[in-house]
Design an enzyme around this catalytic site. Sequence first.
Site, PDB file in Angstrom:
ATOM      1  CE  LYS A 178      20.638  43.227  56.294  1.00 55.83           C
ATOM      2  NZ  LYS A 178      20.862  43.870  57.587  1.00 55.83           N
ATOM      3  NE  ARG A 183      30.274  47.965  60.757  1.00 57.80           N
ATOM      4  CZ  ARG A 183      29.656  47.980  61.938  1.00 57.80           C
ATOM      5  NH1 ARG A 183      30.341  47.824  63.049  1.00 57.80           N
ATOM      6  NH2 ARG A 183      28.346  48.145  62.017  1.00 57.80           N
TER       7      ARG A 183
END
Length: 499
Positions: free
Chosen positions: A274, A348
Amino acid sequence: MNIRVGKFDLNNVKSETLVVGLFSGGKYGELINSLDRLTDGSLKRFLNKNLKFGKFLETSHFHISSKNHKNIEKLILIGMGEEKKLDNERLRNLGGVIGKQNAEVPSIAVYLPKETKLEDRVESLILGIDSGTFDPGHRKTEKVKNEKGKVESMEILTDGDLKKVADGVKLGQIIAQSVHKVREVVNLPANDATPEFMVSFAKKIAKDNNLQITVFSEQEVNKMGMGSMASVAKGSEEDLYFTILKYNGGGPKAKTLALVGKGITFDSGGISIKPSESMEWMKMDMAGAAAVLGAIEVIAKLKPKINVIAATPLTENLPSGKATKPGDIVKSYSGKTIEIINTDAEGRLVLADALTYVQKDLKADYIVDVATLTGASLIALGNFVTAIMGKPQEFVNQVMNAAENAGERMWQLPLFDEYREQLKSYIADIQNVGGRPAGTETAGKFLEEFVKEDSNWVHLDIAPTAWVESEKPYLAKGATGVPLATLVNLALNLAQSKK
Ligand code: BES
Ligand code: MG
Ligand code: ZN
Protein backbone atom coordinates in the site's frame (compact mmCIF):
# COMPACT_ATOMS: atom_id res chain seq x y z
CA MET A 1 -22.49 2.25 36.10
CA ASN A 2 -25.41 1.66 38.39
CA ILE A 3 -28.79 2.11 36.68
CA ARG A 4 -32.16 2.13 38.42
CA VAL A 5 -35.33 1.87 36.34
CA GLY A 6 -38.47 3.43 37.74
CA LYS A 7 -41.86 4.92 36.98
CA PHE A 8 -41.68 8.60 36.10
CA ASP A 9 -42.78 10.63 39.10
CA LEU A 10 -41.14 13.97 39.74
CA ASN A 11 -41.52 13.65 43.51
CA ASN A 12 -39.57 10.43 43.44
CA VAL A 13 -36.50 11.47 41.47
CA LYS A 14 -33.40 10.64 43.51
CA SER A 15 -30.68 12.11 41.31
CA GLU A 16 -29.32 15.61 41.51
CA THR A 17 -29.65 16.21 37.76
CA LEU A 18 -32.79 15.52 35.75
CA VAL A 19 -32.57 15.25 31.97
CA VAL A 20 -35.80 15.57 30.00
CA GLY A 21 -36.08 15.02 26.25
CA LEU A 22 -38.30 17.26 24.12
CA PHE A 23 -39.22 16.82 20.48
CA SER A 24 -39.15 19.95 18.36
CA GLY A 25 -42.70 21.24 18.22
CA GLY A 26 -43.79 18.66 20.79
CA LYS A 27 -46.58 19.56 23.19
CA TYR A 28 -46.02 18.44 26.78
CA GLY A 29 -48.59 20.57 28.62
CA GLU A 30 -48.74 19.01 32.05
CA LEU A 31 -45.12 17.93 32.12
CA ILE A 32 -43.92 21.42 31.24
CA ASN A 33 -46.15 22.90 33.95
CA SER A 34 -44.72 20.74 36.69
CA LEU A 35 -41.15 21.25 35.51
CA ASP A 36 -41.81 24.98 35.33
CA ARG A 37 -42.85 25.02 39.00
CA LEU A 38 -39.50 23.46 39.90
CA THR A 39 -37.66 26.24 38.09
CA ASP A 40 -39.80 29.05 39.58
CA GLY A 41 -41.06 29.96 36.12
CA SER A 42 -37.75 30.27 34.29
CA LEU A 43 -38.49 27.20 32.12
CA LYS A 44 -41.64 28.72 30.58
CA ARG A 45 -39.95 32.08 30.15
CA PHE A 46 -37.19 30.29 28.25
CA LEU A 47 -39.55 28.22 26.07
CA ASN A 48 -41.66 31.28 25.25
CA LYS A 49 -38.57 33.05 24.00
CA ASN A 50 -37.21 29.99 22.19
CA LEU A 51 -40.25 28.69 20.41
CA LYS A 52 -38.17 26.41 18.22
CA PHE A 53 -36.34 24.68 21.08
CA GLY A 54 -36.01 20.96 20.51
CA LYS A 55 -33.56 20.78 17.61
CA PHE A 56 -31.71 17.48 17.75
CA LEU A 57 -29.11 17.42 20.56
CA GLU A 58 -29.52 21.05 21.62
CA THR A 59 -29.52 21.42 25.39
CA SER A 60 -30.50 24.00 27.97
CA HIS A 61 -29.76 24.00 31.71
CA PHE A 62 -31.94 25.28 34.56
CA HIS A 63 -31.17 25.69 38.24
CA ILE A 64 -33.60 24.20 40.76
CA SER A 65 -33.56 25.53 44.29
CA SER A 66 -33.61 23.21 47.27
CA LYS A 67 -36.98 24.52 48.47
CA ASN A 68 -38.58 23.16 45.26
CA HIS A 69 -37.10 19.68 45.28
CA LYS A 70 -35.18 17.71 47.86
CA ASN A 71 -32.81 16.05 45.34
CA ILE A 72 -32.89 17.70 41.93
CA GLU A 73 -30.52 20.65 41.64
CA LYS A 74 -30.39 20.95 37.90
CA LEU A 75 -32.77 20.36 35.01
CA ILE A 76 -31.35 19.74 31.55
CA LEU A 77 -33.65 19.87 28.55
CA ILE A 78 -32.36 18.01 25.54
CA GLY A 79 -33.78 18.41 22.04
CA MET A 80 -34.78 15.19 20.29
CA GLY A 81 -35.55 16.77 16.90
CA GLU A 82 -38.58 15.73 14.89
CA GLU A 83 -40.55 12.87 16.34
CA LYS A 84 -40.69 10.90 13.09
CA LYS A 85 -36.93 11.13 12.63
CA LEU A 86 -36.07 9.52 15.95
CA ASP A 87 -34.44 6.16 15.23
CA ASN A 88 -31.97 4.03 17.15
CA GLU A 89 -28.98 5.89 15.71
CA ARG A 90 -30.43 9.17 17.00
CA LEU A 91 -31.18 7.55 20.34
CA ARG A 92 -27.54 6.51 20.62
CA ASN A 93 -26.44 10.07 19.93
CA LEU A 94 -28.86 11.34 22.56
CA GLY A 95 -27.41 8.82 24.98
CA GLY A 96 -23.92 9.99 24.11
CA VAL A 97 -24.76 13.60 24.94
CA ILE A 98 -26.53 12.60 28.16
CA GLY A 99 -23.60 10.43 29.23
CA LYS A 100 -21.19 13.30 28.75
CA GLN A 101 -23.07 15.79 30.91
CA ASN A 102 -20.57 17.21 33.24
CA ALA A 103 -17.92 15.42 35.19
CA GLU A 104 -19.12 16.89 38.48
CA VAL A 105 -22.58 15.38 38.27
CA PRO A 106 -22.71 12.33 40.52
CA SER A 107 -26.11 11.11 39.42
CA ILE A 108 -28.49 11.69 36.53
CA ALA A 109 -32.14 10.82 36.05
CA VAL A 110 -33.38 10.59 32.46
CA TYR A 111 -36.96 10.95 31.34
CA LEU A 112 -37.89 10.64 27.69
CA PRO A 113 -41.63 11.09 27.06
CA LYS A 114 -43.70 8.12 25.95
CA GLU A 115 -43.70 9.18 22.27
CA THR A 116 -40.04 8.06 22.29
CA LYS A 117 -41.26 4.43 22.63
CA LEU A 118 -38.40 3.89 25.00
CA GLU A 119 -39.47 0.41 26.02
CA ASP A 120 -38.62 -0.86 22.54
CA ARG A 121 -35.38 1.05 22.20
CA VAL A 122 -33.79 1.64 25.55
CA GLU A 123 -30.87 -0.64 24.62
CA SER A 124 -29.69 1.94 22.07
CA LEU A 125 -29.96 4.77 24.59
CA ILE A 126 -27.85 2.83 27.08
CA LEU A 127 -25.28 1.94 24.41
CA GLY A 128 -24.99 5.65 23.65
CA ILE A 129 -24.69 6.68 27.29
CA ASP A 130 -22.02 4.10 27.99
CA SER A 131 -20.08 4.66 24.78
CA GLY A 132 -20.12 8.43 25.15
CA THR A 133 -17.91 8.15 28.19
CA PHE A 134 -15.57 5.54 26.71
CA ASP A 135 -11.94 6.53 27.01
CA PRO A 136 -10.14 5.03 24.00
CA GLY A 137 -6.96 4.69 26.05
CA HIS A 138 -3.95 6.79 25.30
CA ARG A 139 -0.25 6.16 25.55
CA LYS A 140 0.83 9.61 26.58
CA THR A 141 3.31 9.34 29.44
CA GLU A 142 1.96 12.53 31.00
CA LYS A 143 -1.37 11.83 32.62
CA VAL A 144 -4.22 13.45 30.74
CA LYS A 145 -7.34 14.20 32.73
CA ASN A 146 -10.35 12.51 31.25
CA GLU A 147 -12.38 15.64 30.67
CA LYS A 148 -15.52 13.79 29.78
CA GLY A 149 -16.02 12.52 33.30
CA LYS A 150 -18.21 9.61 34.13
CA VAL A 151 -21.70 9.37 35.43
CA GLU A 152 -21.63 6.87 38.26
CA SER A 153 -25.28 6.37 38.91
CA MET A 154 -28.35 6.83 36.79
CA GLU A 155 -32.12 6.56 36.87
CA ILE A 156 -34.11 5.75 33.74
CA LEU A 157 -37.65 7.00 34.29
CA THR A 158 -40.49 5.88 32.09
CA ASP A 159 -44.25 5.68 31.77
CA GLY A 160 -43.83 2.38 29.94
CA ASP A 161 -43.52 -1.25 31.01
CA LEU A 162 -40.89 -1.31 33.76
CA LYS A 163 -39.78 -4.88 33.13
CA LYS A 164 -39.30 -4.30 29.41
CA VAL A 165 -37.29 -1.17 30.06
CA ALA A 166 -35.20 -2.87 32.74
CA ASP A 167 -34.44 -5.80 30.41
CA GLY A 168 -33.38 -3.39 27.65
CA VAL A 169 -31.15 -1.52 30.08
CA LYS A 170 -29.45 -4.74 31.15
CA LEU A 171 -28.93 -5.86 27.56
CA GLY A 172 -27.54 -2.44 26.62
CA GLN A 173 -25.10 -2.53 29.53
CA ILE A 174 -23.84 -6.02 28.72
CA ILE A 175 -23.36 -5.12 25.06
CA ALA A 176 -21.65 -1.84 25.95
CA GLN A 177 -19.13 -3.65 28.15
CA SER A 178 -18.01 -5.89 25.31
CA VAL A 179 -18.12 -3.06 22.79
CA HIS A 180 -15.62 -1.20 24.98
CA LYS A 181 -13.33 -4.21 25.07
CA VAL A 182 -13.51 -4.58 21.30
CA ARG A 183 -12.78 -0.91 20.75
CA GLU A 184 -9.78 -1.08 23.05
CA VAL A 185 -8.33 -4.06 21.21
CA VAL A 186 -8.92 -2.61 17.74
CA ASN A 187 -7.30 0.66 18.82
CA LEU A 188 -4.15 -1.17 19.93
CA PRO A 189 -1.10 -0.71 17.71
CA ALA A 190 -0.07 -3.71 15.64
CA ASN A 191 3.14 -4.18 17.65
CA ASP A 192 0.92 -5.00 20.63
CA ALA A 193 -2.10 -6.57 18.97
CA THR A 194 -0.22 -9.35 17.19
CA PRO A 195 -1.90 -12.58 16.07
CA GLU A 196 -0.60 -14.17 19.27
CA PHE A 197 -2.10 -11.39 21.36
CA MET A 198 -5.44 -11.92 19.64
CA VAL A 199 -5.26 -15.60 20.57
CA SER A 200 -4.78 -14.66 24.21
CA PHE A 201 -7.72 -12.25 23.92
CA ALA A 202 -9.86 -15.10 22.53
CA LYS A 203 -8.60 -17.47 25.24
CA LYS A 204 -9.55 -15.06 27.98
CA ILE A 205 -13.06 -14.68 26.58
CA ALA A 206 -13.34 -18.46 26.38
CA LYS A 207 -12.14 -18.97 29.94
CA ASP A 208 -14.26 -16.23 31.50
CA ASN A 209 -17.41 -17.45 29.76
CA ASN A 210 -16.96 -21.21 29.72
CA LEU A 211 -16.60 -21.48 25.96
CA GLN A 212 -14.85 -24.26 24.12
CA ILE A 213 -11.81 -23.03 22.21
CA THR A 214 -9.61 -24.57 19.54
CA VAL A 215 -6.50 -22.83 18.25
CA PHE A 216 -4.97 -24.14 15.03
CA SER A 217 -1.32 -23.21 14.53
CA GLU A 218 0.11 -22.15 11.18
CA GLN A 219 1.57 -25.61 10.77
CA GLU A 220 -1.81 -27.23 11.36
CA VAL A 221 -3.53 -24.81 8.99
CA ASN A 222 -1.02 -25.80 6.31
CA LYS A 223 -1.45 -29.48 7.08
CA MET A 224 -5.23 -29.27 6.83
CA GLY A 225 -4.81 -27.88 3.33
CA MET A 226 -5.90 -24.30 3.95
CA GLY A 227 -3.51 -22.99 1.34
CA SER A 228 -5.45 -19.81 0.77
CA MET A 229 -5.40 -18.75 4.43
CA ALA A 230 -1.78 -19.81 4.85
CA SER A 231 -0.60 -17.84 1.80
CA VAL A 232 -1.32 -14.55 3.58
CA ALA A 233 1.00 -15.30 6.52
CA LYS A 234 4.02 -16.30 4.47
CA GLY A 235 5.65 -12.87 4.52
CA SER A 236 5.29 -12.34 8.26
CA GLU A 237 7.62 -13.36 11.07
CA GLU A 238 4.58 -13.70 13.31
CA ASP A 239 2.83 -17.06 13.17
CA LEU A 240 -0.72 -17.36 11.89
CA TYR A 241 -3.45 -18.76 14.12
CA PHE A 242 -6.97 -19.88 13.31
CA THR A 243 -9.09 -19.82 16.46
CA ILE A 244 -12.55 -21.30 16.95
CA LEU A 245 -14.77 -20.48 19.92
CA LYS A 246 -17.95 -22.42 20.54
CA TYR A 247 -20.99 -21.53 22.56
CA ASN A 248 -23.36 -24.47 22.89
CA GLY A 249 -26.62 -23.02 24.10
CA GLY A 250 -29.03 -25.04 22.07
CA GLY A 251 -27.98 -28.65 22.30
CA PRO A 252 -27.33 -31.00 19.39
CA LYS A 253 -30.63 -30.37 17.55
CA ALA A 254 -30.44 -26.58 17.63
CA LYS A 255 -29.23 -24.51 14.71
CA THR A 256 -25.67 -23.24 14.57
CA LEU A 257 -24.76 -19.67 13.72
CA ALA A 258 -21.14 -19.19 12.63
CA LEU A 259 -19.56 -15.75 12.93
CA VAL A 260 -16.40 -15.49 10.86
CA GLY A 261 -14.20 -12.44 11.48
CA LYS A 262 -11.26 -11.16 9.44
CA GLY A 263 -8.27 -10.83 11.74
CA ILE A 264 -5.45 -9.18 9.82
CA THR A 265 -3.53 -7.54 12.67
CA PHE A 266 -1.66 -5.37 10.20
CA ASP A 267 -2.34 -5.03 6.47
CA SER A 268 0.61 -3.53 4.62
CA GLY A 269 -0.75 -5.00 1.40
CA GLY A 270 2.12 -7.49 1.20
CA ILE A 271 4.15 -7.44 -2.02
CA SER A 272 1.31 -5.42 -3.59
CA ILE A 273 2.28 -2.89 -0.94
CA LYS A 274 0.00 0.00 0.00
CA PRO A 275 1.04 3.65 -0.28
CA SER A 276 2.59 4.73 3.04
CA GLU A 277 0.10 7.55 3.54
CA SER A 278 -2.43 6.38 6.15
CA MET A 279 -0.92 2.90 6.25
CA GLU A 280 -0.83 3.20 10.06
CA TRP A 281 -4.61 2.90 9.90
CA MET A 282 -4.29 -0.72 8.80
CA LYS A 283 -3.76 -1.81 12.40
CA MET A 284 -7.55 -1.91 12.47
CA ASP A 285 -7.82 -4.66 9.85
CA MET A 286 -8.68 -7.14 12.61
CA ALA A 287 -11.85 -5.29 13.58
CA GLY A 288 -14.03 -8.09 12.19
CA ALA A 289 -12.29 -10.70 14.35
CA ALA A 290 -12.50 -8.49 17.44
CA ALA A 291 -16.21 -7.87 16.85
CA VAL A 292 -17.14 -11.56 16.51
CA LEU A 293 -15.14 -12.37 19.65
CA GLY A 294 -16.97 -9.61 21.53
CA ALA A 295 -20.29 -10.83 20.16
CA ILE A 296 -19.82 -14.42 21.30
CA GLU A 297 -18.85 -13.11 24.73
CA VAL A 298 -22.17 -11.25 25.02
CA ILE A 299 -24.06 -14.25 23.65
CA ALA A 300 -22.41 -16.50 26.24
CA LYS A 301 -23.63 -14.14 28.97
CA LEU A 302 -27.20 -13.96 27.65
CA LYS A 303 -27.47 -17.72 27.05
CA PRO A 304 -29.93 -17.89 24.12
CA LYS A 305 -30.99 -21.37 22.96
CA ILE A 306 -28.80 -21.59 19.89
CA ASN A 307 -25.26 -22.71 19.08
CA VAL A 308 -22.79 -20.04 18.05
CA ILE A 309 -19.27 -20.26 16.67
CA ALA A 310 -16.74 -17.46 16.37
CA ALA A 311 -14.02 -18.32 13.85
CA THR A 312 -11.10 -15.95 13.40
CA PRO A 313 -8.11 -16.32 11.08
CA LEU A 314 -5.37 -14.17 12.68
CA THR A 315 -2.26 -13.06 10.81
CA GLU A 316 -0.26 -10.10 9.52
CA ASN A 317 0.01 -9.30 5.82
CA LEU A 318 3.61 -8.22 5.19
CA PRO A 319 6.13 -8.30 2.33
CA SER A 320 9.39 -10.23 2.61
CA GLY A 321 11.57 -12.61 0.63
CA LYS A 322 9.20 -15.38 1.64
CA ALA A 323 5.96 -13.54 0.96
CA THR A 324 3.30 -14.61 -1.53
CA LYS A 325 3.85 -12.90 -4.91
CA PRO A 326 1.33 -11.61 -7.43
CA GLY A 327 0.67 -14.45 -9.84
CA ASP A 328 1.17 -17.17 -7.22
CA ILE A 329 -1.46 -19.89 -7.30
CA VAL A 330 -2.69 -21.59 -4.13
CA LYS A 331 -5.08 -24.42 -3.38
CA SER A 332 -7.85 -23.49 -1.00
CA TYR A 333 -9.37 -25.76 1.65
CA SER A 334 -12.39 -26.19 -0.63
CA GLY A 335 -10.10 -27.66 -3.29
CA LYS A 336 -10.51 -24.70 -5.65
CA THR A 337 -7.36 -23.07 -6.95
CA ILE A 338 -6.88 -19.32 -6.61
CA GLU A 339 -4.59 -17.09 -8.64
CA ILE A 340 -3.45 -14.29 -6.34
CA ILE A 341 -3.29 -11.25 -8.60
CA ASN A 342 -3.08 -8.76 -5.76
CA THR A 343 -1.67 -9.67 -2.34
CA ASP A 344 -3.54 -6.73 -0.82
CA ALA A 345 -6.82 -8.53 -1.42
CA GLU A 346 -5.85 -10.87 1.44
CA GLY A 347 -9.00 -10.66 3.55
CA ARG A 348 -10.98 -12.77 1.12
CA LEU A 349 -8.15 -15.31 1.06
CA VAL A 350 -8.26 -15.96 4.80
CA LEU A 351 -12.06 -15.84 4.84
CA ALA A 352 -12.44 -18.33 1.97
CA ASP A 353 -10.85 -21.14 3.98
CA ALA A 354 -12.54 -20.11 7.22
CA LEU A 355 -15.93 -20.20 5.43
CA THR A 356 -15.21 -23.67 4.07
CA TYR A 357 -14.18 -24.83 7.54
CA VAL A 358 -17.34 -23.68 9.35
CA GLN A 359 -19.51 -25.35 6.70
CA LYS A 360 -17.59 -28.56 6.13
CA ASP A 361 -16.25 -29.29 9.59
CA LEU A 362 -18.70 -27.48 11.85
CA LYS A 363 -21.91 -27.80 9.79
CA ALA A 364 -23.04 -24.23 10.39
CA ASP A 365 -26.66 -23.48 9.40
CA TYR A 366 -26.23 -19.71 9.33
CA ILE A 367 -23.02 -17.88 8.49
CA VAL A 368 -22.16 -14.23 8.90
CA ASP A 369 -18.69 -13.07 7.95
CA VAL A 370 -17.45 -9.71 9.13
CA ALA A 371 -14.51 -7.99 7.47
CA THR A 372 -12.82 -4.68 6.77
CA LEU A 373 -12.63 -5.96 3.23
CA THR A 374 -12.65 -3.18 0.65
CA GLY A 375 -11.85 0.52 0.45
CA ALA A 376 -14.50 0.59 -2.29
CA SER A 377 -17.30 0.11 0.27
CA LEU A 378 -16.22 3.27 2.07
CA ILE A 379 -16.28 5.16 -1.22
CA ALA A 380 -19.72 3.78 -2.07
CA LEU A 381 -21.48 4.25 1.26
CA GLY A 382 -19.61 6.80 3.36
CA ASN A 383 -18.27 6.09 6.79
CA PHE A 384 -21.47 5.33 8.64
CA VAL A 385 -22.97 2.49 6.61
CA THR A 386 -21.92 -1.16 6.56
CA ALA A 387 -22.22 -2.95 3.20
CA ILE A 388 -24.28 -6.14 3.39
CA MET A 389 -24.50 -8.90 0.79
CA GLY A 390 -25.65 -12.50 0.90
CA LYS A 391 -28.28 -15.13 0.22
CA PRO A 392 -31.05 -16.09 0.45
CA GLN A 393 -32.79 -12.71 0.67
CA GLU A 394 -34.76 -13.89 3.70
CA PHE A 395 -31.57 -14.28 5.74
CA VAL A 396 -30.20 -10.95 4.49
CA ASN A 397 -33.43 -9.38 5.72
CA GLN A 398 -33.06 -11.05 9.10
CA VAL A 399 -29.60 -9.56 9.52
CA MET A 400 -30.80 -6.14 8.36
CA ASN A 401 -33.63 -6.27 10.92
CA ALA A 402 -31.15 -7.14 13.65
CA ALA A 403 -29.02 -4.19 12.52
CA GLU A 404 -31.96 -1.83 12.72
CA ASN A 405 -32.73 -2.98 16.27
CA ALA A 406 -29.12 -2.43 17.14
CA GLY A 407 -28.98 1.05 15.67
CA GLU A 408 -26.26 0.06 13.18
CA ARG A 409 -26.79 1.22 9.59
CA MET A 410 -26.47 -1.31 6.77
CA TRP A 411 -27.23 -1.13 3.06
CA GLN A 412 -27.46 -4.08 0.71
CA LEU A 413 -25.30 -4.41 -2.40
CA PRO A 414 -26.01 -6.95 -5.17
CA LEU A 415 -24.21 -10.19 -6.01
CA PHE A 416 -25.18 -10.40 -9.69
CA ASP A 417 -23.74 -13.32 -11.64
CA GLU A 418 -22.07 -10.91 -14.04
CA TYR A 419 -19.59 -10.00 -11.30
CA ARG A 420 -18.25 -13.55 -11.41
CA GLU A 421 -16.91 -12.83 -14.91
CA GLN A 422 -14.52 -10.27 -13.44
CA LEU A 423 -12.96 -12.98 -11.28
CA LYS A 424 -12.13 -15.39 -14.12
CA SER A 425 -8.51 -16.56 -14.14
CA TYR A 426 -7.00 -17.92 -17.34
CA ILE A 427 -5.04 -20.47 -15.34
CA ALA A 428 -6.79 -21.15 -11.99
CA ASP A 429 -10.41 -21.67 -10.88
CA ILE A 430 -10.71 -18.07 -9.75
CA GLN A 431 -8.56 -15.00 -9.22
CA ASN A 432 -8.65 -12.88 -6.10
CA VAL A 433 -9.48 -9.48 -7.60
CA GLY A 434 -11.97 -8.26 -10.18
CA GLY A 435 -10.63 -4.85 -11.14
CA ARG A 436 -11.91 -1.44 -10.06
CA PRO A 437 -15.60 -1.60 -11.04
CA ALA A 438 -17.81 -2.85 -8.20
CA GLY A 439 -14.86 -3.62 -5.91
CA THR A 440 -17.07 -4.42 -2.93
CA GLU A 441 -19.46 -6.62 -4.90
CA THR A 442 -16.68 -8.63 -6.58
CA ALA A 443 -15.14 -9.23 -3.15
CA GLY A 444 -18.54 -10.54 -2.00
CA LYS A 445 -18.80 -12.62 -5.15
CA PHE A 446 -15.38 -14.12 -4.46
CA LEU A 447 -16.54 -15.18 -0.97
CA GLU A 448 -19.79 -16.59 -2.38
CA GLU A 449 -17.65 -19.02 -4.38
CA PHE A 450 -16.75 -20.65 -1.06
CA VAL A 451 -20.30 -20.85 0.28
CA LYS A 452 -22.53 -23.84 -0.42
CA GLU A 453 -25.50 -23.39 -2.75
CA ASP A 454 -28.12 -23.83 -0.01
CA SER A 455 -26.36 -21.95 2.78
CA ASN A 456 -27.74 -19.00 4.71
CA TRP A 457 -24.86 -16.59 4.34
CA VAL A 458 -24.30 -12.89 4.87
CA HIS A 459 -21.15 -10.91 4.25
CA LEU A 460 -20.68 -7.62 6.14
CA ASP A 461 -18.04 -5.28 4.76
CA ILE A 462 -17.30 -3.04 7.74
CA ALA A 463 -14.43 -1.11 6.13
CA PRO A 464 -16.67 2.01 6.24
CA THR A 465 -17.88 1.62 9.82
CA ALA A 466 -15.22 -0.09 11.91
CA TRP A 467 -13.41 3.19 12.55
CA VAL A 468 -14.32 6.87 12.83
CA GLU A 469 -11.92 9.75 12.23
CA SER A 470 -14.19 12.45 13.61
CA GLU A 471 -16.08 11.91 16.81
CA LYS A 472 -19.79 11.60 17.31
CA PRO A 473 -21.47 12.17 20.67
CA TYR A 474 -21.23 8.46 21.37
CA LEU A 475 -17.95 7.73 19.63
CA ALA A 476 -14.41 8.90 20.25
CA LYS A 477 -11.98 8.82 17.31
CA GLY A 478 -10.97 5.24 16.66
CA ALA A 479 -12.65 1.85 16.65
CA THR A 480 -16.44 1.65 16.88
CA GLY A 481 -17.16 -1.97 17.81
CA VAL A 482 -19.50 -2.37 14.81
CA PRO A 483 -21.29 -4.78 14.19
CA LEU A 484 -21.21 -6.44 17.62
CA ALA A 485 -24.69 -5.26 18.61
CA THR A 486 -26.18 -6.50 15.33
CA LEU A 487 -24.63 -9.96 15.77
CA VAL A 488 -25.98 -10.25 19.30
CA ASN A 489 -29.48 -9.20 18.19
CA LEU A 490 -29.32 -11.70 15.34
CA ALA A 491 -28.39 -14.58 17.65
CA LEU A 492 -31.22 -13.67 20.04
CA ASN A 493 -33.73 -13.45 17.19
CA LEU A 494 -32.63 -16.73 15.59
CA ALA A 495 -32.85 -18.49 18.96
CA GLN A 496 -36.42 -17.30 19.34
CA SER A 497 -37.62 -18.09 15.85
CA LYS A 498 -36.13 -21.61 15.69
CA LYS A 499 -37.33 -23.46 18.73
N1 BES B 1 -7.84 -3.90 4.53
C1 BES B 1 -8.14 -3.51 3.21
C2 BES B 1 -9.47 -2.80 3.03
C3 BES B 1 -9.68 -1.53 3.79
C4 BES B 1 -9.50 -0.32 3.17
C5 BES B 1 -10.15 -1.54 5.08
C6 BES B 1 -9.75 0.85 3.83
C7 BES B 1 -10.39 -0.37 5.76
C8 BES B 1 -10.21 0.81 5.12
C9 BES B 1 -8.16 -4.72 2.28
O1 BES B 1 -7.40 -5.79 2.65
C10 BES B 1 -7.64 -4.22 0.97
O2 BES B 1 -6.52 -3.82 0.96
N2 BES B 1 -8.48 -4.25 -0.05
C11 BES B 1 -8.11 -3.78 -1.33
C12 BES B 1 -8.69 -4.73 -2.36
C13 BES B 1 -8.19 -4.48 -3.76
C14 BES B 1 -6.74 -4.83 -3.86
C15 BES B 1 -9.02 -5.29 -4.71
C16 BES B 1 -8.67 -2.38 -1.52
O3 BES B 1 -9.76 -2.11 -1.03
O4 BES B 1 -7.99 -1.56 -2.11
MG1 MG C 1 4.80 -16.54 8.65
ZN1 ZN D 1 -5.39 -5.70 2.03
